[in-house]
Scaffold this motif. Sequence first.
Motif, PDB file in Angstrom:
ATOM      1  N   ASN A 228       0.823  -1.211   0.000  1.00 48.66           N
ATOM      2  CA  ASN A 228       0.000   0.000   0.000  1.00 48.66           C
ATOM      3  C   ASN A 228       0.856   1.259   0.000  1.00 48.66           C
ATOM      4  O   ASN A 228       0.599   2.202  -0.734  1.00 48.66           O
ATOM      5  CB  ASN A 228      -0.910   0.022   1.227  1.00 48.66           C
TER       6      ASN A 228
ATOM      7  N   ALA B 116       0.844   4.143  -2.641  1.00 52.26           N
ATOM      8  CA  ALA B 116       0.177   5.370  -2.199  1.00 52.26           C
ATOM      9  C   ALA B 116       1.119   6.568  -2.193  1.00 52.26           C
ATOM     10  O   ALA B 116       0.692   7.706  -2.340  1.00 52.26           O
ATOM     11  CB  ALA B 116      -0.420   5.174  -0.814  1.00 52.26           C
ATOM     12  N   TYR B 117       2.409   6.328  -1.986  1.00 55.09           N
ATOM     13  CA  TYR B 117       3.363   7.432  -1.893  1.00 55.09           C
ATOM     14  C   TYR B 117       4.418   7.296  -2.996  1.00 55.09           C
ATOM     15  O   TYR B 117       5.474   6.700  -2.767  1.00 55.09           O
ATOM     16  CB  TYR B 117       4.053   7.429  -0.530  1.00 55.09           C
TER      17      TYR B 117
ATOM     18  N   VAL C  48      -3.460  -9.945  -2.607  1.00 58.58           N
ATOM     19  CA  VAL C  48      -2.804  -9.782  -1.307  1.00 58.58           C
ATOM     20  C   VAL C  48      -3.717 -10.221  -0.176  1.00 58.58           C
ATOM     21  O   VAL C  48      -3.281 -10.799   0.809  1.00 58.58           O
ATOM     22  CB  VAL C  48      -2.371  -8.308  -1.111  1.00 58.58           C
ATOM     23  N   ASN C  49      -5.019  -9.949  -0.318  1.00 56.83           N
ATOM     24  CA  ASN C  49      -5.954 -10.295   0.755  1.00 56.83           C
ATOM     25  C   ASN C  49      -6.740 -11.559   0.452  1.00 56.83           C
ATOM     26  O   ASN C  49      -7.826 -11.755   0.995  1.00 56.83           O
ATOM     27  CB  ASN C  49      -6.909  -9.130   0.992  1.00 56.83           C
TER      28      ASN C  49
ATOM     29  N   TYR D 105      -8.616 -13.661   3.090  1.00 57.71           N
ATOM     30  CA  TYR D 105      -9.895 -13.203   3.638  1.00 57.71           C
ATOM     31  C   TYR D 105     -11.047 -13.549   2.702  1.00 57.71           C
ATOM     32  O   TYR D 105     -12.111 -13.975   3.138  1.00 57.71           O
ATOM     33  CB  TYR D 105      -9.843 -11.699   3.912  1.00 57.71           C
TER      34      TYR D 105
ATOM     35  N   LYS E   3      -9.380  -1.188   4.427  1.00 55.89           N
ATOM     36  CA  LYS E   3      -8.117  -1.301   5.166  1.00 55.89           C
ATOM     37  C   LYS E   3      -6.964  -0.652   4.412  1.00 55.89           C
ATOM     38  O   LYS E   3      -6.153   0.077   4.991  1.00 55.89           O
ATOM     39  CB  LYS E   3      -7.791  -2.784   5.433  1.00 55.89           C
ATOM     40  N   SER E   4      -6.871  -0.925   3.107  1.00 54.42           N
ATOM     41  CA  SER E   4      -5.763  -0.356   2.333  1.00 54.42           C
ATOM     42  C   SER E   4      -6.010   1.106   2.011  1.00 54.42           C
ATOM     43  O   SER E   4      -5.086   1.903   1.969  1.00 54.42           O
ATOM     44  CB  SER E   4      -5.593  -1.116   1.030  1.00 54.42           C
TER      45      SER E   4
ATOM     46  N   VAL F  79      -4.689   3.964   4.159  1.00 50.82           N
ATOM     47  CA  VAL F  79      -3.282   4.302   3.952  1.00 50.82           C
ATOM     48  C   VAL F  79      -3.139   5.186   2.717  1.00 50.82           C
ATOM     49  O   VAL F  79      -2.399   6.166   2.708  1.00 50.82           O
ATOM     50  CB  VAL F  79      -2.429   3.025   3.799  1.00 50.82           C
ATOM     51  N   PHE F  80      -3.901   4.829   1.671  1.00 54.35           N
ATOM     52  CA  PHE F  80      -3.859   5.612   0.432  1.00 54.35           C
ATOM     53  C   PHE F  80      -4.346   7.032   0.643  1.00 54.35           C
ATOM     54  O   PHE F  80      -3.820   7.974   0.077  1.00 54.35           O
ATOM     55  CB  PHE F  80      -4.719   4.940  -0.643  1.00 54.35           C
TER      56      PHE F  80
ATOM     57  N   ARG G  91      -3.939   8.709   3.028  1.00 54.34           N
ATOM     58  CA  ARG G  91      -2.935   9.368   3.862  1.00 54.34           C
ATOM     59  C   ARG G  91      -3.511   9.836   5.197  1.00 54.34           C
ATOM     60  O   ARG G  91      -3.185  10.907   5.697  1.00 54.34           O
ATOM     61  CB  ARG G  91      -2.293  10.530   3.116  1.00 54.34           C
TER      62      ARG G  91
ATOM     63  N   VAL H  14      -2.345   6.704  10.988  1.00 51.65           N
ATOM     64  CA  VAL H  14      -2.792   5.382  11.425  1.00 51.65           C
ATOM     65  C   VAL H  14      -3.579   5.383  12.718  1.00 51.65           C
ATOM     66  O   VAL H  14      -4.347   4.470  12.967  1.00 51.65           O
ATOM     67  CB  VAL H  14      -1.612   4.426  11.619  1.00 51.65           C
ATOM     68  N   PHE H  15      -3.370   6.394  13.553  1.00 48.62           N
ATOM     69  CA  PHE H  15      -4.064   6.389  14.840  1.00 48.62           C
ATOM     70  C   PHE H  15      -5.579   6.381  14.644  1.00 48.62           C
ATOM     71  O   PHE H  15      -6.321   5.942  15.488  1.00 48.62           O
ATOM     72  CB  PHE H  15      -3.666   7.614  15.668  1.00 48.62           C
TER      73      PHE H  15
END
Lengths: 337, 319
Positions: free
Chosen positions: A215, A219-220, B44-45, B48, B275-276, B279-280, B282, B285-286
Motif C-alpha cells: 500500500n 500510495a506514496y 494480497v488479501n 480473507y 483497510k488499504s 493508507v492511500f 494518507r 494510522v491512529f
Amino acid sequence: MKQKRQLKILVFYILLLLFVITSCEEKTPSNVGSQNIIRIGMIPKISGISYFDQCAEGAKELADQYGMELIYRGPSSADAASQVNIIQDMIYDGVDVIAIAPVDPDAVKVILDEARNKGIIVVTFDADSVEESRDVFVNQVSAEQLGMHIIDNLVKLIGDEGNYAILTASLTADNQNTWIQWMKAYQANKYPKLNLLTIVPTDEDQQKAYAHTRNLIQAYPELDGIVAMSTEAGPGAAQAVKVLGKKDDIKLYALALPNDMNDYLKEGSVHLTTLWNPYDLGRLTIEVVHMLLQDENIVDGATYGEIGPIKYIESEKTIIMGEPLDFNAMNVDDFDF
Amino acid sequence: MSIRKYFKNRESYIFLMTIILWVSISTTNLNFANPRYLLELIGVNSVYFICALGVLPLMIKGHFDLSIGGMIAFTSVLLSAIGSWFFLPAPLVILIGAIIGLLVGMLNGALISKFKVSSVVVTLATMYIFYGVSKYIYNTFTEHFRIIGEYKIQDYNGIIENMSVLIMALLTYLILKHTNFGRSVYAFGGDRKLAIQKGYHESVSIIKAHGYCGLSAGVSAALHLITFNQNSVDAYLNIEFELIIIVILGGLHILGGYGTVFGTLIASFFITILKSGLVFARIPVFWHDMMIGAIIILVIAYGVFKERYKKRNIKVGET
C-alpha cells in the motif's frame, strides 16, 4: 443402573485426565532435583517468533550452566493483558525471578510491583517497564544511539533529502516509540530536509507488513526509503519490495534477524539490516539475574561471559549491551541467529 | 431482472457502499483507481476472500467456526513439514492443503454432530487444540521449516492467488445453488424441523459444511506459504471476527437461511478497500481502527433502515 453407568464414565474421565496431565509433564532432571533451585520465569512480548526464541535459547543455555530452571512462556499475540495473566500465574507458581519484555510498560506496573513485594526479583529485557517496578533493565542498545544509527544508515541509502516511511511493531510498544522519538529528534537537527511521511503499525505480523508495504509503495510515489522496525515486519516488507520489483526505487532498511533476511539481502530487496544478537541478550539477562542473586555489583565497562564491554547507567539501573550490528549481503553469512 | 428490482436486493447496498468508498478514496489518491491495483489487492488479501467464502455455507446454516485461524496454522505447519522433505510445486501445495483442511474441518463437524452441542463451543475447544499442536510441531522441528517455497517463481505472483479466489467463488456458487448439500444448508438455516421433514440428513450436512470451511482454511494456509515462504503460527489469529463482519456485511441473515456468494465477495472487497484505502488516503494510522469501526456501523445501519423502509412500504401497499 443409570447412576452406576454415569459414575463409571466419571471415573473414566478422571483417570483419563490424570493420565494426560501426568504424561504431559516435562521430565527434566531439574524438576526432580533439590527444593532450593532458583526458578526464573521468562516472558517475551510474544511467543513463537524467532527473535524471542533466540533470546530464550541463550537464556536457557546459561541458566542450565548455573543450575537454574528457566520457565519460558509468552502470550500468543503481543497483548499486555495476557502478559499480566502469565505474570500472575508465575507468582502463584512461586518463581524467584521474573525476566520480562513488557508489551506495555504501564499495563504490567501493578502486577510487577506485587511480584516485587513478594520478594521476587524483576528484570526487564528488550523493552522496559516503569523504572520503579523493576530491579534492572537489560537494554540491547541505548535508544538514543540506535535512533542515530538508524538515521545515519538511512541517509547513506537515500541521501539527506529523501522521503521515508516507518513500519513499526505496534503503536503502543514503548521501545519502538522511544527509538522513533530519537530518530525524529536527531533527524530534525542534523538532516532537516529528510522527511518522514508516515508511520504504519504491523502488529508483529508478516502478512500485515506485506500488505501495508505494498500500500505504501503505491500510495506514496515520492517514497525513497522504508524503515521496517520489527523482526516480523522486515521479511514481510522485503517480500513486498521483491514482488513489486521495486528494489532499485525503494531502499528498504530493516531491524531484523540476519537469518530471516539472508536471501533478501543477497538479491537486494533489502539493502541493509541492523540488529543486536538476541541470543546474547538472553544470556546477558541471565548473567544479570545471577549477579543480582549473588549480590554482586554490576560494573560499567565490564565484560560478562563473552558479552561486552557493557555500559551500566547507575542512576537508571539500566544495562546497555553494546553497539548494534549491521548486516549486508557480504557479511550476512557470518551470523547465525 | 430490471434495475429497480436489482437494487432491492440485500446485497445492493454493500455494492453501492463499496463503489462510494472506492471513488472517494480514489479522489484523494489517483493511484488507487488503477484497476490493476484492485486485482493486486484481491491477491494480497486472498485469504480473507477465500475464508469468507468457505464460512458462508456454515453461517447460512446458522453455525460458526471459531477454529479457522487454528486450522490455517495447523495446515501451514503440516504443509511446511511435508515441503521440507519433498519438492512440491505450488498447485500441489494448494491441493494437499485443501485435503488436510477438509479432513480437519470434517473432524470439527463430526464432533458437533456427535455431541449435538453448539458449533461455537466445539470449535472454541478445537481452536485451542489446533494452535497447541501447531506450536508444538513448530517449536520441535524449527530447523526444517525455512525451506518450503523455494520453488516459487515471480510469474506466479498474484495470478495464483486471484485464480484461487475465482475458483473458490465458482465452487461455492455451484455448491450452494446446484447440489443437494447446498439446498440442505438453506433448508436447515431457515427451519430445522421443516428441513428434517423434507428428508435432509442433518449430521451429513453439518459435517460437509464444516469440512468445506476447513477446506477454505487449508487453501488459505497454502497460499500464505506460497507468498511468504515462511509459516507463522499466529498470522491469522482472530481472523474469525473479521470473517463474521464480512459475511454479515454481505447480506447474510444473522439467524441463518439467507446469504449469497456475490454479497460475500463484494463485502470482502469492501473490507479490503477500507483497510488499504485509509493508507492511500494518507490518514494517520491512529485513526484507522476507529474509522473502520465507524464505517462498518454506518453501512450496517444503512442496510437496516433500508430494510425497515421496505417493510413499511409493503404494509402500506397491502392496506
